[in-house]
Design an enzyme around this catalytic site. Structure first.
Site, mmCIF file in Angstrom:
data_model
loop_
_atom_site.group_PDB
_atom_site.id
_atom_site.type_symbol
_atom_site.label_atom_id
_atom_site.label_comp_id
_atom_site.label_asym_id
_atom_site.label_seq_id
_atom_site.Cartn_x
_atom_site.Cartn_y
_atom_site.Cartn_z
ATOM 1 N N TYR A 208 0.861 -1.190 0.000
ATOM 2 C CA TYR A 208 0.000 0.000 0.000
ATOM 3 C C TYR A 208 0.896 1.239 0.000
ATOM 4 C CZ TYR A 208 -4.338 2.538 0.899
ATOM 5 O OH TYR A 208 -5.448 3.361 0.795
ATOM 6 N N LYS B 166 -17.164 -8.328 5.025
ATOM 7 C CA LYS B 166 -16.622 -7.175 5.753
ATOM 8 C C LYS B 166 -16.559 -7.527 7.234
ATOM 9 C CE LYS B 166 -16.744 -4.002 2.510
ATOM 10 N NZ LYS B 166 -15.597 -3.277 2.097
ATOM 11 N N SER C 214 -21.094 -2.007 -4.143
ATOM 12 C CA SER C 214 -19.978 -1.999 -3.189
ATOM 13 C C SER C 214 -20.396 -1.157 -1.989
ATOM 14 C CB SER C 214 -18.723 -1.396 -3.834
ATOM 15 O OG SER C 214 -18.946 -0.027 -4.080
ATOM 16 N N VAL D 188 -18.845 1.478 -0.787
ATOM 17 C CA VAL D 188 -18.774 2.903 -1.164
ATOM 18 C C VAL D 188 -19.970 3.236 -2.057
ATOM 19 C CG1 VAL D 188 -17.449 4.683 -2.375
ATOM 20 C CG2 VAL D 188 -16.245 2.981 -1.020
ATOM 21 N N MET E 44 -11.266 -2.616 -9.119
ATOM 22 C CA MET E 44 -11.619 -3.967 -8.688
ATOM 23 C C MET E 44 -11.380 -5.024 -9.779
ATOM 24 S SD MET E 44 -12.452 -3.682 -5.505
ATOM 25 C CE MET E 44 -12.890 -5.367 -5.234
ATOM 26 N N GLY F 43 -11.115 3.202 -7.566
ATOM 27 C CA GLY F 43 -10.750 1.808 -7.300
ATOM 28 C C GLY F 43 -10.574 1.070 -8.613
ATOM 29 N N ASN G 258 -15.265 4.818 3.968
ATOM 30 C CA ASN G 258 -16.217 4.669 2.862
ATOM 31 C C ASN G 258 -17.275 5.769 2.755
ATOM 32 O OD1 ASN G 258 -14.770 2.522 1.985
ATOM 33 N ND2 ASN G 258 -16.159 0.948 2.707
ATOM 34 N N ARG H 18 -22.943 -5.934 -11.571
ATOM 35 C CA ARG H 18 -22.799 -7.181 -12.336
ATOM 36 C C ARG H 18 -24.017 -8.056 -12.079
ATOM 37 N NH1 ARG H 18 -16.868 -9.663 -11.597
ATOM 38 N NH2 ARG H 18 -17.309 -9.546 -9.370
ATOM 39 N N PHE I 57 -9.186 9.720 -7.389
ATOM 40 C CA PHE I 57 -9.488 10.188 -6.032
ATOM 41 C C PHE I 57 -8.917 9.204 -5.020
ATOM 42 C CE2 PHE I 57 -12.003 10.078 -2.153
ATOM 43 C CZ PHE I 57 -12.037 11.417 -1.794
HETATM 44 N N1 LIG Z 1 -9.722 5.831 -3.446
HETATM 45 C C1 LIG Z 1 -10.209 5.851 -2.221
HETATM 46 O O1 LIG Z 1 -10.031 6.800 -1.468
HETATM 47 C C2 LIG Z 1 -11.012 4.673 -1.765
HETATM 48 C C3 LIG Z 1 -11.712 4.699 -0.551
HETATM 49 C C4 LIG Z 1 -12.492 3.582 -0.205
HETATM 50 C C5 LIG Z 1 -12.529 2.473 -1.056
HETATM 51 N N2 LIG Z 1 -11.790 2.496 -2.206
HETATM 52 C C6 LIG Z 1 -11.815 1.390 -3.172
HETATM 53 O O2 LIG Z 1 -13.135 1.275 -3.648
HETATM 54 C C7 LIG Z 1 -13.355 -0.044 -4.074
HETATM 55 C C8 LIG Z 1 -14.626 -0.546 -3.417
HETATM 56 O O3 LIG Z 1 -14.395 -0.661 -2.027
HETATM 57 P P1 LIG Z 1 -15.525 -1.233 -1.056
HETATM 58 O O4 LIG Z 1 -14.957 -1.379 0.302
HETATM 59 O O5 LIG Z 1 -16.745 -0.405 -1.249
HETATM 60 O O6 LIG Z 1 -15.700 -2.667 -1.734
HETATM 61 P P2 LIG Z 1 -16.707 -3.854 -1.466
HETATM 62 O O7 LIG Z 1 -17.850 -3.418 -0.615
HETATM 63 O O8 LIG Z 1 -15.897 -5.016 -1.049
HETATM 64 O O9 LIG Z 1 -17.283 -4.143 -2.926
HETATM 65 C C9 LIG Z 1 -16.487 -4.585 -3.983
HETATM 66 C C10 LIG Z 1 -17.164 -4.217 -5.301
HETATM 67 O O10 LIG Z 1 -16.300 -4.534 -6.367
HETATM 68 C C11 LIG Z 1 -16.985 -5.359 -7.309
HETATM 69 N N3 LIG Z 1 -16.019 -6.297 -7.893
HETATM 70 C C12 LIG Z 1 -15.223 -7.137 -7.225
HETATM 71 N N4 LIG Z 1 -14.431 -7.817 -8.089
HETATM 72 C C13 LIG Z 1 -14.769 -7.388 -9.322
HETATM 73 C C14 LIG Z 1 -14.316 -7.713 -10.618
HETATM 74 N N5 LIG Z 1 -13.369 -8.610 -10.839
HETATM 75 N N6 LIG Z 1 -14.884 -7.074 -11.658
HETATM 76 C C15 LIG Z 1 -15.843 -6.175 -11.456
HETATM 77 N N7 LIG Z 1 -16.315 -5.812 -10.246
HETATM 78 C C16 LIG Z 1 -15.775 -6.420 -9.185
HETATM 79 C C17 LIG Z 1 -18.039 -6.072 -6.502
HETATM 80 O O11 LIG Z 1 -19.056 -6.476 -7.373
HETATM 81 P P3 LIG Z 1 -19.768 -7.909 -7.215
HETATM 82 O O12 LIG Z 1 -20.637 -7.804 -5.987
HETATM 83 O O13 LIG Z 1 -20.515 -8.043 -8.476
HETATM 84 O O14 LIG Z 1 -18.671 -8.935 -7.036
HETATM 85 C C18 LIG Z 1 -18.477 -4.954 -5.557
HETATM 86 O O15 LIG Z 1 -19.353 -4.068 -6.198
HETATM 87 C C19 LIG Z 1 -12.103 -0.841 -3.693
HETATM 88 O O16 LIG Z 1 -11.277 -0.881 -4.838
HETATM 89 C C20 LIG Z 1 -11.475 0.022 -2.626
HETATM 90 O O17 LIG Z 1 -10.074 -0.177 -2.532
HETATM 91 C C21 LIG Z 1 -11.058 3.557 -2.576
#
Ligand SMILES: NC(=O)c1ccc[n+]([C@@H]2O[C@H](COP(=O)([O-])OP(=O)(O)OC[C@H]3O[C@@H](n4cnc5c(N)ncnc54)[C@H](OP(=O)(O)O)[C@@H]3O)[C@@H](O)[C@H]2O)c1
Length: 393
Positions: free
Chosen positions: A66, A387, A197, A199, A304, A302, A170, A219, A326
């Site tokens: 990270y 989670k 997700s 977020v 994913m 993100g 989130n 999806r 972001f």
């Molecule tokens: N940049 C930032 O500041 C920030 C802050 C918070 C989170 N994030 C990022 O935001 C993303 C979501 O986080 P979260 O905690 O909300 O995640 P989460 O609740 O675990 O949800 C994951 C999401 O990703 C989808 N996904 C997983 N594998 C995939 C694939 N191979 N192809 C397409 N979709 C896929 C899932 O869809 P399905 O249900 O269809 O599997 C689900 O919608 C992560 O990448 C996280 O690192 C970034």
């Protein structure tokens, strides 16, 4: 908790989850047993853990992959009596603590208030923390009273353990992405992929609270065992406030479907699709850039699918789209004031029942259990794909 000497002066049996080298978390974490002494001066606070989530970023930190991570050090606990033999780091960035002791110079906090760290790499996977509060703001009080938020006798700001433990990343990410890049008017539209997700669900609810419409791509994981998957997901997201929910396959089959559904939802809607939020990458960017109106923003937060962002040449030339990234961690470093304003707004939403938190599996860390049991608890939580939050009680 054991008392030594005067009744005012206490020594707390503390534990921290630490690592001394990077690698697979379940193999690298160590339970470190130590004592935390009562505060020694009027600028200090002593906190006890209530709960912390296990986030993907925590895991990536332990793996060493990270971009933001704590330095390994022998002085982890701001306490000269506790010097480690080998340089290590405490796991965890997000979590909620309770104020147990407070020096008389510390303003804006009271005993039992629920607080969260304002900076990353805090080391939230530990039972006790002593902090010198002089200088820049280190903690955010979830139980403070201001024009947006109220105080509660329980110290919790009216928040549940789950809401408080997961407030910092989130929901704040959702709110900042919606408000930071451009000024959305009531009736404008946001389109996002990965809408189910955690977020994504906050994005839906924040949009609803701000009277912004949302188009949500998911999806379709329907199967023979679960033929209702998509219908159920659509209802769940609509119950949260989504205006349009479409699967990626439906959008691919009928390229005009999203525009048609947008029109159906709002007959006389003149709002523009100004903001696209992408947490997936690859093909799932296509409906976003096709639906965004001229001068729209595509914000990637993100990846994913682990595929690169797709951005067509025509969307850049003829639509003048802007593509941005972001990262809340960077944002918090650059603008700590904005972080506090965002938290005030999220606490306000929770207090007004305008936000539903994401469900988590709770792993209960009973006070006083042996280090081997603590280790087993973390190893189990780390191997669980849902989670997870660890609750200390
Ligand atoms: N940049 C930032 O500041 C920030 C802050 C918070 C989170 N994030 C990022 O935001 C993303 C979501 O986080 P979260 O905690 O909300 O995640 P989460 O609740 O675990 O949800 C994951 C999401 O990703 C989808 N996904 C997983 N594998 C995939 C694939 N191979 N192809 C397409 N979709 C896929 C899932 O869809 P399905 O249900 O269809 O599997 C689900 O919608 C992560 O990448 C996280 O690192 C970034």
């Amino acid at each position: 908790m054991t008392s030594i000497g005067l009744s005012r002066y206490l020594s707390y049996d503390a534990k921290a989850i630490i690592y001394k080298e990077y690698g697979e978390p379940s193999e690298k974490i160590i339970v470190h047993d130590y004592k935390v002494e009562s505060i020694k001066n009027d600028n200090e606070v002593l906190l006890e853990l209530i709960a912390h989530p296990i986030n993907p970023s925590d895991i990536n930190q332990i793996q060493g992959v990270y971009p933001s991570k704590p330095e390994l050090s022998v002085n982890l606990f701001n306490d000269e009596s506790e010097v480690l033999k080998e340089a290590s780091a405490i796991c965890g960035n997000e979590g909620v603590f309770k104020v147990v002791e407070i020096g008389k110079n510390v303003k804006g906090f009271a005993q039992n208030d629920w607080v969260i760290p304002l900076f990353p790499n805090f080391g939230t996977w530990r039972t006790h923390v002593k902090l010198d509060m002089k200088g820049e703001a280190k903690l955010f009080n979830l139980n403070k009273e201001n024009e947006k938020t109220k105080r509660f006798a329980e110290g919790n700001g009216g928040l549940s353990v789950n809401q408080a433990a997961t407030i910092s990343v989130n929901p704040c990410t959702a709110l900042q992405m919606i408000t930071k890049f451009l000024k959305l008017e009531e009736g404008d539209w946001v389109i996002q992929n990965g809408a189910n997700s955690s977020v994504g669900k906050f994005v839906i609810q924040v949009c609803k609270n701000l009277k912004i419409n949302s188009i949500n791509l998911v999806r379709d994981k329907s199967s023979e065992e679960n033929p209702q998957y998509l219908d159920e997901l659509k209802s769940e997201l609509k119950d949260l406030g989504a205006d349009v929910v479409v699967s990626l396959s439906e959008a691919k089959e009928d390229r005009k479907l999203i525009k048609k559904l947008v029109k159906d939802v709002k007959e006389n809607n003149t709002g523009k699709v100004k903001l696209g939020l992408n947490c997936v990458g690859g093909e799932s960017c296509i409906p976003l850039i096709k639906t965004l109106d001229e001068n729209g923003y595509l914000v990637t937060y993100g990846g994913m699918s682990k595929k690169p962002v797709i951005l067509s040449t025509s969307s850049l030339i003829f639509k003048n789209l802007t593509s941005k990234g972001f990262w809340i961690t960077r944002n918090n470093f650059q603008d700590p004031e904005e972080k506090q304003q965002t938290l005030d707004q999220i606490v306000h939403f929770y207090q007004n029942k305008q936000l539903v938190d994401a469900k988590s599996t709770h792993n209960i860390w009973k006070k006083g259990i042996a280090p081997s049991e603590v280790l087993a608890l973390y190893q189990k939580a780390l191997s669980n794909s849902s989670k997870n939050i660890v609750v200390y009680e």
